[in-house]
Design a protein around this motif. Structure first.
Motif, mmCIF file in Angstrom:
data_model
loop_
_atom_site.group_PDB
_atom_site.id
_atom_site.type_symbol
_atom_site.label_atom_id
_atom_site.label_comp_id
_atom_site.label_asym_id
_atom_site.label_seq_id
_atom_site.Cartn_x
_atom_site.Cartn_y
_atom_site.Cartn_z
ATOM 1 N N SER A 176 0.666 -1.195 0.040
ATOM 2 C CA SER A 176 -0.085 -0.008 -0.014
ATOM 3 C C SER A 176 0.903 1.408 -0.090
ATOM 4 N N ARG A 177 0.648 2.191 -0.949
ATOM 5 C CA ARG A 177 1.307 3.260 -0.783
ATOM 6 C C ARG A 177 0.914 4.384 0.191
ATOM 7 N N ALA A 178 -0.204 3.991 0.781
ATOM 8 C CA ALA A 178 -0.716 4.805 1.965
ATOM 9 C C ALA A 178 0.022 4.555 3.209
ATOM 10 N N THR A 179 0.735 3.428 3.121
ATOM 11 C CA THR A 179 1.466 2.973 4.374
ATOM 12 C C THR A 179 2.672 3.955 4.695
ATOM 13 N N PRO A 180 2.710 4.576 6.060
ATOM 14 C CA PRO A 180 3.817 5.244 6.348
ATOM 15 C C PRO A 180 5.151 4.679 6.216
ATOM 16 N N GLY A 181 6.135 5.044 5.893
ATOM 17 C CA GLY A 181 7.306 4.605 5.660
ATOM 18 C C GLY A 181 7.887 3.603 6.872
ATOM 19 N N ALA A 182 7.614 4.116 8.165
ATOM 20 C CA ALA A 182 8.190 3.386 9.382
ATOM 21 C C ALA A 182 7.197 2.082 9.461
ATOM 22 N N GLU A 183 6.007 1.988 9.016
ATOM 23 C CA GLU A 183 5.360 0.833 9.256
ATOM 24 C C GLU A 183 5.439 -0.179 8.002
ATOM 25 N N ARG A 184 5.761 0.458 6.893
ATOM 26 C CA ARG A 184 6.186 -0.471 5.849
ATOM 27 C C ARG A 184 7.260 -1.129 6.183
ATOM 28 N N GLU A 185 8.260 -0.454 6.676
ATOM 29 C CA GLU A 185 9.773 -1.178 6.892
ATOM 30 C C GLU A 185 9.380 -2.197 8.226
ATOM 31 N N GLU A 186 8.514 -1.786 9.231
ATOM 32 C CA GLU A 186 8.255 -2.903 10.025
ATOM 33 C C GLU A 186 7.582 -3.934 9.629
ATOM 34 N N ALA A 187 6.508 -3.915 8.770
ATOM 35 C CA ALA A 187 5.807 -4.945 8.096
ATOM 36 C C ALA A 187 6.781 -5.842 7.075
ATOM 37 N N PHE A 188 7.682 -5.272 6.612
ATOM 38 C CA PHE A 188 8.773 -5.978 5.793
ATOM 39 C C PHE A 188 9.837 -6.767 6.586
ATOM 40 N N PHE A 189 10.165 -6.121 7.628
ATOM 41 C CA PHE A 189 11.225 -7.204 8.408
ATOM 42 C C PHE A 189 10.414 -8.052 9.303
ATOM 43 N N GLU A 190 9.307 -7.896 9.806
ATOM 44 C CA GLU A 190 8.569 -8.913 10.412
ATOM 45 C C GLU A 190 8.108 -9.918 9.462
ATOM 46 N N LEU A 191 7.874 -9.933 8.399
ATOM 47 C CA LEU A 191 7.560 -10.927 7.454
ATOM 48 C C LEU A 191 8.833 -11.460 6.935
ATOM 49 N N ARG A 192 9.943 -10.988 6.715
ATOM 50 C CA ARG A 192 11.375 -11.610 6.305
ATOM 51 C C ARG A 192 11.680 -12.361 7.658
ATOM 52 N N ALA A 193 11.485 -11.969 8.971
ATOM 53 C CA ALA A 193 11.968 -12.733 10.148
ATOM 54 C C ALA A 193 11.040 -13.972 10.133
ATOM 55 N N TYR A 194 9.581 -13.811 10.014
ATOM 56 C CA TYR A 194 8.907 -15.123 9.946
ATOM 57 C C TYR A 194 9.407 -15.958 8.802
ATOM 58 N N LEU A 195 9.739 -15.611 7.756
ATOM 59 C CA LEU A 195 9.978 -16.521 6.650
ATOM 60 C C LEU A 195 11.714 -17.023 6.988
ATOM 61 N N SER A 196 12.281 -16.244 7.443
ATOM 62 C CA SER A 196 13.564 -16.923 7.860
ATOM 63 C C SER A 196 13.498 -17.981 8.972
ATOM 64 N N ASP A 197 12.637 -17.914 9.797
ATOM 65 C CA ASP A 197 12.551 -18.905 10.938
ATOM 66 C C ASP A 197 11.782 -20.079 9.924
ATOM 67 N N LEU A 198 11.096 -19.834 9.276
ATOM 68 C CA LEU A 198 10.214 -21.025 8.374
ATOM 69 C C LEU A 198 11.381 -21.776 7.429
ATOM 70 N N VAL A 199 12.328 -20.923 6.839
ATOM 71 C CA VAL A 199 13.043 -21.763 5.903
ATOM 72 C C VAL A 199 14.371 -22.241 6.643
ATOM 73 N N ALA A 200 14.648 -21.831 8.073
ATOM 74 C CA ALA A 200 15.496 -22.588 9.019
ATOM 75 C C ALA A 200 14.997 -23.943 9.140
ATOM 76 N N ASP A 201 13.801 -23.879 9.581
ATOM 77 C CA ASP A 201 12.949 -25.136 9.945
ATOM 78 C C ASP A 201 13.073 -26.165 8.574
ATOM 79 N N LYS A 202 12.884 -25.661 7.468
ATOM 80 C CA LYS A 202 12.768 -26.442 6.284
ATOM 81 C C LYS A 202 14.298 -26.918 6.200
ATOM 82 N N VAL A 203 15.400 -26.121 6.435
ATOM 83 C CA VAL A 203 16.870 -26.743 6.490
ATOM 84 C C VAL A 203 16.915 -27.994 7.442
ATOM 85 N N ARG A 204 16.382 -27.784 8.458
ATOM 86 C CA ARG A 204 16.555 -28.847 9.608
ATOM 87 C C ARG A 204 15.825 -29.944 9.128
ATOM 88 N N ALA A 205 14.582 -29.862 8.413
ATOM 89 C CA ALA A 205 13.679 -31.100 8.214
ATOM 90 C C ALA A 205 12.740 -30.784 7.123
#
Length: 401
Positions: A176-205
């Protein structure tokens, strides 16, 4: 005032879901290759004719690398997010892109996707069962448009569907272009962190899913690149549900808003594939994802775009080019619309287009068959469209029967 002299700034907002901004036709006619400022600062070349858009998207001198200084920035702070992680294939060029795409191409072949049809049908039927059990009026976006592609892509990637609200909320803020920059950045890194944990689980199993198979393939060839897999998961998860969900909403509205269209599909399901192509052309929900940077001086449509300049290949405008599509403002299910560029064109053409087509065909066929008296529960003027989003769509679509 003609587009040649009007003060345009990109992105140009949509004012109606059934027609592009008037300036698009003026641009095609008067200045099909034109440089304009962007809302985020800087400037970009707009390429608006179908022929020229395909030329941009197929020219290897037009780079998809979002890290290049001239790459179009459409929201403030976009550069910081781009440089914070490894690029996915959408931001790669040449051999790097070919290798990344080849690694997952087998997951999206026509044969592989057709094998998923029974499961997609089950998912659609379950969603419609829930709608019928709830009783109208219900929000079609919440009960059908979002859950169907979300569950499909979750099962394909190996992402727990129980987490769908988490990633849907964050992806919505990111695009969304209406999302303030700080909120966009927060959402981006939260989703990346979630997927990073998911991929780490896939690497283990590693499991029997796309990400698990990528882990096994990389391990067999050497080391597992977890950061690259996170970028791949991010791309496929966001693109895999946001785009199709919004096309389900807009396509359903198009059917419900004109009883003749609904009757046409209901009477002959063989027309649904063609209707889907026409809806993809007509709505062209992603207009600014097809951005490029010229790596050298390139002539497009008789205009020289300088080395380092950013370019927007305007898919929505191209898909309404009367030189290619007769009466482009008509939503005509009998049209042969396969020349559209709703999925892009060239080497970067959408990897998941076969999956999107199957989902859309099954959703529309099942809707008209199972809820033949479905109708809008609100007036057209009460529908809120995603005018602020990089992926056009509908916030809420109340229906009943």
């Amino acid at each position: 005032m003609p587009a040649s002299s009007e003060a345009l700034t990109y992105p140009i907002p949509r004012t109606c879901p059934y027609s592009p901004p008037d300036s698009y036709a003026e641009l095609r006619r008067e200045q099909p290759v034109r440089r304009v400022p962007t809302l985020a600062g800087g400037s970009v070349w707009l390429v608006s004719r179908h022929e020229d858009v395909r030329a941009v998207l197929s020219d290897p001198r037009m780079s998809s690398d979002r890290r290049k200084p001239g790459f179009p920035r459409l929201v403030p702070g976009q550069s910081d997010l781009i440089f914070s992680s490894k690029p996915s294939m959408i931001g790669m060029d040449g051999r790097e892109h070919s290798a990344a795409r080849r690694a997952v191409l087998g997951e999206f072949t026509v044969r592989r996707i057709n094998a998923l049809r029974p499961r997609v049908q089950e998912i659609v039927d379950e969603a419609i069962d829930a709608m019928l059990a709830a009783g109208g009026p219900v929000d079609l976006v919440r009960m059908l448009s979002l859950p169907v592609p979300s569950l499909v892509i979750c099962e394909l990637l190996g992402v727990p569907y129980a987490d769908h609200e988490f990633f849907q909320q964050r992806s919505g803020r990111i695009i969304s272009r209406a999302t303030p920059g700080a909120e966009r950045e927060e959402a981006f890194f939260e989703l990346r962190a979630y997927l990073s944990d998911l991929v780490a689980d896939k690497v283990r199993a590693p499991g029997d899913d796309l990400l698990g198979r990528q882990v096994a393939k990389q391990r067999a060839e050497g080391e597992v690149d977890q950061e690259a897999l996170v970028s791949l998961a991010f791309l496929l998860l966001v693109a895999g549900h946001e785009t199709t969900a919004n096309m389900i909403s807009l396509g359903s509205l198009a059917l419900l808003d004109d009883s003749a269209r609904w009757a046409e599909i209901a009477a002959d399901p063989a027309k649904t594939p063609g209707a889907v192509e026409e809806m993809l052309r007509f709505f062209s929900i992603v207009d600014n994802a097809t951005a490029r940077t010229a790596t050298e001086d390139v002539e497009i449509g008789g205009v020289v775009i300088g080395e380092g300049d950013g370019v927007i290949a305007m898919g929505y405008s191209a898909n309404h080019d009367p030189e290619v599509f007769d009466r482009p403002g008509d939503l005509d299910f009998s049209r042969a619309a396969r020349q559209h560029v709703a999925f892009g064109f060239g080497a970067h053409q959408c990897l998941g287009q076969n999956l999107a087509r199957v989902e859309l065909q099954i959703v529309f066929d099942t809707l008209v068959r199972r809820i033949p008296d479905l109708r809008l529960a609100v007036g057209f003027d009460d529908i809120r469209f995603k005018e602020e989003s990089a992926i056009y769509g509908i916030h809420e679509l109340m229906v009943t029967w």
